[in-house]
Design a protein around this motif. Structure first.
Motif, PDB file in Angstrom:
ATOM      1  N   THR A 197       0.854  -1.183   0.000  1.00  0.00           N
ATOM      2  CA  THR A 197       0.000   0.000   0.000  1.00  0.00           C
ATOM      3  C   THR A 197       0.893   1.236   0.000  1.00  0.00           C
ATOM      4  OG1 THR A 197      -1.686  -1.172   1.293  1.00  0.00           O
ATOM      5  CG2 THR A 197      -1.825   1.236   1.220  1.00  0.00           C
ATOM      6  N   GLN A 198       0.655   2.140  -0.947  1.00  0.00           N
ATOM      7  CA  GLN A 198       1.438   3.375  -0.999  1.00  0.00           C
ATOM      8  C   GLN A 198       0.896   4.334   0.053  1.00  0.00           C
ATOM      9  OE1 GLN A 198       3.933   3.487  -3.461  1.00  0.00           O
ATOM     10  NE2 GLN A 198       4.768   5.335  -2.493  1.00  0.00           N
ATOM     11  N   VAL A 199       1.725   4.636   1.061  1.00  0.00           N
ATOM     12  CA  VAL A 199       1.246   5.436   2.191  1.00  0.00           C
ATOM     13  C   VAL A 199       1.825   6.851   2.209  1.00  0.00           C
ATOM     14  CG1 VAL A 199       0.660   3.480   3.668  1.00  0.00           C
ATOM     15  CG2 VAL A 199       2.997   4.393   3.684  1.00  0.00           C
ATOM     16  N   ILE A 200       2.992   7.042   1.622  1.00  0.00           N
ATOM     17  CA  ILE A 200       3.550   8.387   1.435  1.00  0.00           C
ATOM     18  C   ILE A 200       4.180   8.440   0.052  1.00  0.00           C
ATOM     19  CG2 ILE A 200       3.964   8.822   3.900  1.00  0.00           C
ATOM     20  CD1 ILE A 200       6.941   8.231   3.378  1.00  0.00           C
ATOM     21  N   SER A 201       4.470   9.617  -0.412  1.00  0.00           N
ATOM     22  CA  SER A 201       5.041   9.767  -1.749  1.00  0.00           C
ATOM     23  C   SER A 201       6.521   9.403  -1.735  1.00  0.00           C
ATOM     24  CB  SER A 201       4.875  11.208  -2.229  1.00  0.00           C
ATOM     25  OG  SER A 201       5.702  12.074  -1.458  1.00  0.00           O
ATOM     26  N   PRO A 202       7.072   9.006  -2.889  1.00  0.00           N
ATOM     27  CA  PRO A 202       8.516   8.755  -2.971  1.00  0.00           C
ATOM     28  C   PRO A 202       9.331   9.986  -2.592  1.00  0.00           C
ATOM     29  CG  PRO A 202       7.391   7.826  -4.873  1.00  0.00           C
ATOM     30  CD  PRO A 202       6.376   8.637  -4.148  1.00  0.00           C
ATOM     31  N   GLU A 203       8.838  11.189  -2.910  1.00  0.00           N
ATOM     32  CA  GLU A 203       9.565  12.414  -2.561  1.00  0.00           C
ATOM     33  C   GLU A 203       9.670  12.569  -1.039  1.00  0.00           C
ATOM     34  OE1 GLU A 203       7.748  12.830  -6.575  1.00  0.00           O
ATOM     35  OE2 GLU A 203       7.019  12.234  -4.605  1.00  0.00           O
ATOM     36  N   THR A 204       8.581  12.330  -0.342  1.00  0.00           N
ATOM     37  CA  THR A 204       8.612  12.414   1.116  1.00  0.00           C
ATOM     38  C   THR A 204       9.555  11.364   1.688  1.00  0.00           C
ATOM     39  OG1 THR A 204       6.335  13.237   1.194  1.00  0.00           O
ATOM     40  CG2 THR A 204       7.227  12.268   3.216  1.00  0.00           C
ATOM     41  N   SER A 205       9.529  10.158   1.128  1.00  0.00           N
ATOM     42  CA  SER A 205      10.412   9.097   1.591  1.00  0.00           C
ATOM     43  C   SER A 205      11.875   9.485   1.440  1.00  0.00           C
ATOM     44  CB  SER A 205      10.124   7.804   0.812  1.00  0.00           C
ATOM     45  OG  SER A 205      10.936   6.744   1.262  1.00  0.00           O
ATOM     46  N   ALA A 206      12.224  10.139   0.336  1.00  0.00           N
ATOM     47  CA  ALA A 206      13.608  10.584   0.128  1.00  0.00           C
ATOM     48  C   ALA A 206      14.013  11.597   1.197  1.00  0.00           C
ATOM     49  CB  ALA A 206      13.750  11.182  -1.265  1.00  0.00           C
ATOM     50  N   LYS A 207      13.109  12.486   1.557  1.00  0.00           N
ATOM     51  CA  LYS A 207      13.402  13.486   2.593  1.00  0.00           C
ATOM     52  C   LYS A 207      13.604  12.815   3.955  1.00  0.00           C
ATOM     53  CE  LYS A 207      10.771  17.080   0.167  1.00  0.00           C
ATOM     54  NZ  LYS A 207       9.530  17.913   0.171  1.00  0.00           N
ATOM     55  N   ILE A 208      12.816  11.797   4.244  1.00  0.00           N
ATOM     56  CA  ILE A 208      12.966  11.083   5.514  1.00  0.00           C
ATOM     57  C   ILE A 208      14.303  10.355   5.560  1.00  0.00           C
ATOM     58  CG2 ILE A 208      12.062   9.193   6.912  1.00  0.00           C
ATOM     59  CD1 ILE A 208      10.494  11.773   7.181  1.00  0.00           C
ATOM     60  N   ARG A 209      14.720   9.746   4.457  1.00  0.00           N
ATOM     61  CA  ARG A 209      16.025   9.088   4.425  1.00  0.00           C
ATOM     62  C   ARG A 209      17.138  10.093   4.702  1.00  0.00           C
ATOM     63  NH1 ARG A 209      13.808   6.496  -0.218  1.00  0.00           N
ATOM     64  NH2 ARG A 209      15.119   7.741  -1.632  1.00  0.00           N
ATOM     65  N   TYR A 210      17.001  11.271   4.130  1.00  0.00           N
ATOM     66  CA  TYR A 210      17.979  12.335   4.343  1.00  0.00           C
ATOM     67  C   TYR A 210      18.040  12.733   5.816  1.00  0.00           C
ATOM     68  CZ  TYR A 210      19.475  17.218   4.692  1.00  0.00           C
ATOM     69  OH  TYR A 210      20.072  18.401   5.083  1.00  0.00           O
ATOM     70  N   LEU A 211      16.884  12.916   6.434  1.00  0.00           N
ATOM     71  CA  LEU A 211      16.851  13.333   7.838  1.00  0.00           C
ATOM     72  C   LEU A 211      17.418  12.249   8.761  1.00  0.00           C
ATOM     73  CD1 LEU A 211      13.326  15.039   7.992  1.00  0.00           C
ATOM     74  CD2 LEU A 211      15.567  16.173   8.003  1.00  0.00           C
ATOM     75  N   MET A 212      17.118  10.991   8.474  1.00  0.00           N
ATOM     76  CA  MET A 212      17.629   9.902   9.311  1.00  0.00           C
ATOM     77  C   MET A 212      19.142   9.775   9.183  1.00  0.00           C
ATOM     78  SD  MET A 212      14.643   6.983   8.907  1.00  0.00           S
ATOM     79  CE  MET A 212      15.327   5.890  10.151  1.00  0.00           C
ATOM     80  N   ARG A 213      19.651   9.949   7.973  1.00  0.00           N
ATOM     81  CA  ARG A 213      21.103   9.913   7.791  1.00  0.00           C
ATOM     82  C   ARG A 213      21.760  11.098   8.493  1.00  0.00           C
ATOM     83  NH1 ARG A 213      25.654   7.578   8.151  1.00  0.00           N
ATOM     84  NH2 ARG A 213      27.311   8.494   6.877  1.00  0.00           N
ATOM     85  N   LEU A 214      21.145  12.262   8.394  1.00  0.00           N
ATOM     86  CA  LEU A 214      21.665  13.457   9.048  1.00  0.00           C
ATOM     87  C   LEU A 214      21.703  13.278  10.564  1.00  0.00           C
ATOM     88  CD1 LEU A 214      22.588  16.398   8.364  1.00  0.00           C
ATOM     89  CD2 LEU A 214      20.225  17.100   8.859  1.00  0.00           C
ATOM     90  N   ASN A 215      20.718  12.583  11.093  1.00  0.00           N
ATOM     91  CA  ASN A 215      20.657  12.365  12.544  1.00  0.00           C
ATOM     92  C   ASN A 215      21.808  11.489  13.031  1.00  0.00           C
ATOM     93  OD1 ASN A 215      19.357  12.653  15.123  1.00  0.00           O
ATOM     94  ND2 ASN A 215      18.665  10.531  14.910  1.00  0.00           N
ATOM     95  N   VAL A 216      22.261  10.541  12.215  1.00  0.00           N
ATOM     96  CA  VAL A 216      23.403   9.706  12.599  1.00  0.00           C
ATOM     97  C   VAL A 216      24.708  10.481  12.429  1.00  0.00           C
ATOM     98  CG1 VAL A 216      24.719   7.628  11.984  1.00  0.00           C
ATOM     99  CG2 VAL A 216      22.224   7.528  12.164  1.00  0.00           C
ATOM    100  N   GLU A 217      24.763  11.346  11.421  1.00  0.00           N
ATOM    101  CA  GLU A 217      25.979  12.135  11.200  1.00  0.00           C
ATOM    102  C   GLU A 217      26.165  13.224  12.250  1.00  0.00           C
ATOM    103  OE1 GLU A 217      26.647  11.895   6.367  1.00  0.00           O
ATOM    104  OE2 GLU A 217      25.586  13.614   7.202  1.00  0.00           O
ATOM    105  N   LYS A 218      25.074  13.906  12.607  1.00  0.00           N
ATOM    106  CA  LYS A 218      25.217  15.098  13.440  1.00  0.00           C
ATOM    107  C   LYS A 218      24.301  15.126  14.667  1.00  0.00           C
ATOM    108  CE  LYS A 218      26.421  17.907   9.397  1.00  0.00           C
ATOM    109  NZ  LYS A 218      26.100  19.125   8.598  1.00  0.00           N
ATOM    110  N   GLY A 219      23.426  14.147  14.805  1.00  0.00           N
ATOM    111  CA  GLY A 219      22.442  14.207  15.881  1.00  0.00           C
ATOM    112  C   GLY A 219      22.607  13.129  16.925  1.00  0.00           C
ATOM    113  N   SER A 220      21.489  12.727  17.513  1.00  0.00           N
ATOM    114  CA  SER A 220      21.504  11.813  18.651  1.00  0.00           C
ATOM    115  C   SER A 220      21.842  10.375  18.281  1.00  0.00           C
ATOM    116  CB  SER A 220      20.131  11.838  19.341  1.00  0.00           C
ATOM    117  OG  SER A 220      19.107  11.466  18.424  1.00  0.00           O
TER     118      SER A 220
END
Length: 572
Positions: A446-469
């Motif tokens: 089931t498509q629950v979010i757009s591919p564009e939103t998914s790309a942004k979430i991947r970016y934020l999660m990677r950023l959190n490991v690089e610079k966050g908690s």
């Protein structure tokens, strides 16, 4: 007398007593009765044997057996359970069970005394009652080891016997116990995949006598036992290192929804499940519900971005606490300033996340969580699946607290499943413990979010490991991205300041995820004096250790070409 002596000496017989007449009279006196005696003896013997034969025929036609021997049905066979590579996880082995015929026991006390030399835990009173009864057959002990059987045979106790039965054997012991489940004494599945197999028709085949060892194909599971061992081992170490009361973890294939490994501690050995029903042996990953803390900020952020009302460039004022309905919403380590959406994410701001949820609204918030499967009971092969909990009526306060993971309780497994949909292009796959191809997965997605939103979430999660908690989850070459979650536990109706339920959900490789990993620790303590016990200090490094060991086994090759860059792929 004189005539007889002459006859023997060869003299002449007296003319007045002819020998012929004397000899014929003697034959009549003795030999005439012999045939009658023979016939009488034969008749008597015939009657005796006829009586014996008649009794045998009567016994043969008697419907009730004289001794209640064990039921002659064969023990039901079960198919082997194997992992995705064919390694045996569960199989049938032959074992002996001890029974007794009480009527043949000569000395009950002596028999029990001897048996307890081999079976010291044998209950004396119960066994005495059984052996003193008038029953023809009683069980004394099921599923003995070969050594026990040999020792009991050496005792030479009359009235005891053995029956060959089938026993389920799990070569990996407790490593995958909560996935595989259990069978009862009669080899019937009562938990986990074992019960699922029975419910799929095995029980009917067994009832019809069609479940033989040569007719059942092995059941192949999606898990990789090598990876399962890594996950279980790292959880055992983490539970000990951080002195947690429980731990759990799962590795999901982000492209298919297959469970590659899952474990919950404390667990049990299915070969000797004496403690399987203790409440702390619960399968926390699918049968326990918990407030997942700040891992829910992943879904709140995805909801806000996917709604089109919030973008990565937007900012939210987190300079002061948020007050609503007599409650104060604050940040754990607040920056006390305006934060961009990426900063709200990597600093795990409760205030900023609450304001993003407020932009979407109460109805939109609940609809999104339901869309990604966090409010409904998860459907999978395991029968042990809990139903999430939520407020009866959503109000603004509920929406705000749920935005950062308090107020809704869900299972860790379905949290990982929803997280996979956030990073795999927006496809929600029902989780499965059976092999599934990408084509089969896409057919049920089931498509629950757009591919564009998914790309942004991947970016934020990677950023959190690089610079966050989530920095302690970093594994060079695998672009790990993740989100921490530290939830205060409810004790006596109030949130506790010193008891936490920690979680870390990760994806790798972050630029194009193959797998999602989630680890939880229940009530972890500081690793050493002077430091905290938040998720970034315990579950994050545990996930890093799991990825470091499991990624090569999963066939994910490291890539050192773009280290240090949080890649944001554009779909426009």
């Amino acid at each position: 007398m004189s005539n007889l002596l002459r006859f023997r000496n060869g003299g002449k017989a007296d003319e007045q007593a002819p020998p012929a007449i004397v000899v014929e009279g003697r034959r009549k006196a003795t030999g005439g009765r012999a045939p009658g005696r023979v016939l009488m003896t034969m008749a008597a013997l015939f009657c005796v044997y006829a009586a014996i034969g008649g009794r045998l025929v009567q016994l043969g036609l008697t419907e009730e057996p004289q001794v209640n021997l064990p039921e002659s049905r064969p023990m039901a066979s079960r198919p082997d359970l194997v992992d995705r590579n064919g390694a045996v996880l569960a199989t049938d082995i032959k074992t002996a069970s001890l029974f007794a015929e009480p009527r043949r026991i000569v000395d009950v006390d002596e028999a029990i005394e001897k048996l307890r030399r081999v079976l010291p835990d044998l209950d004396y009173e119960q066994t005495y009652h059984r052996l003193s009864s008038d029953a023809g057959f009683v069980w004394l002990r099921r599923q003995l080891s070969p050594r026990q059987q040999s020792q009991i045979l050496a005792l030479g106790i009359p009235g005891l016997g053995f029956r060959t039965e089938k026993r389920r054997f799990y070569p990996g012991g407790e490593t995958a116990s909560h996935i595989l489940g259990l069978v009862n004494i009669d080899n019937k599945g009562i938990a986990g995949i074992e019960k699922y197999v029975d419910d799929q028709g095995l029980a009917d085949l067994q009832a019809l006598g069609l479940a033989g060892p040569d007719t059942l194909e092995p059941v192949r599971l999606s898990i990789d036992f090598r990876v399962q061992h890594v996950l279980h081992d790292e959880l055992v170490q983490a539970m000990d290192r951080y002195r947690a009361i429980a731990a759990g973890g799962v590795i999901l294939n982000a492209r298919t929804g297959e469970v590659m490994a899952m474990a919950s501690l404390p667990d049990y050995d299915p070969n000797n499940p004496y403690n399987a029903l203790e409440k702390d042996r619960l399968n926390r990953m699918s049968a326990g519900v918990f407030e997942m803390g700040s891992t829910f900020k992943l879904f709140t952020t995805a909801m806000a971005l996917d709604s089109g009302l919030v973008d990565l460039d937007d900012s939210f004022d987190a300079s002061k606490p948020l007050r609503i309905g007599g409650f104060t919403i604050n940040d754990f380590h607040g920056k006390r300033r305006v934060l961009t959406v990426p900063e709200v994410f990597i600093y795990s701001s409760n205030i900023g996340t609450a304001k993003m949820a407020d932009v979407v609204g109460i109805q939109g918030h609940r609809e999104f969580l339901k869309r990604v499967g966090l409010l409904d009971r998860m459907k999978t092969e395991l029968p042990e699946v809990a139903h999430p909990t939520e407020p009866r009526e959503w109000k603004k306060l509920h929406s705000i607290t749920i935005s950062f993971g308090h107020g809704v309780a869900t299972t860790p497994l379905q949290t990982a499943v929803a997280a996979a949909a956030m990073v795999n292009g927006g496809k929600l796959f029902p989780p499965t413990f059976l092999p599934r191809t990408e084509e089969e997965a896409n057919a049920v997605a089931t498509q629950v979010i757009s591919p564009e939103t998914s790309a942004k979430i991947r970016y934020l999660m990677r950023l959190n490991v690089e610079k966050g908690s989530g920095s302690r989850a970093e594994v060079p070459g695998y672009y790990v991205g993740g989100k921490t979650g530290t939830a205060e536990k409810v004790v006596n109706g109030r949130y506790s300041n010193d008891k936490r339920f920690n979680a870390f959900v990760a994806q790798f490789p972050a630029n194009d995820p193959d797998y999602v990993v989630l680890v939880v620790l229940d009530e972890p303590k500081p690793e050493r004096e002077g430091i905290g016990a938040t998720s970034g200090l315990n579950t994050a490094p545990t996930v890093g250790n799991i990825i470091r060991r499991a990624a090569p086994l999963l066939g994910v090759e490291p890539d050192f070409g773009h280290e240090g860059e949080a890649l944001l792929v554009s779909y426009q």
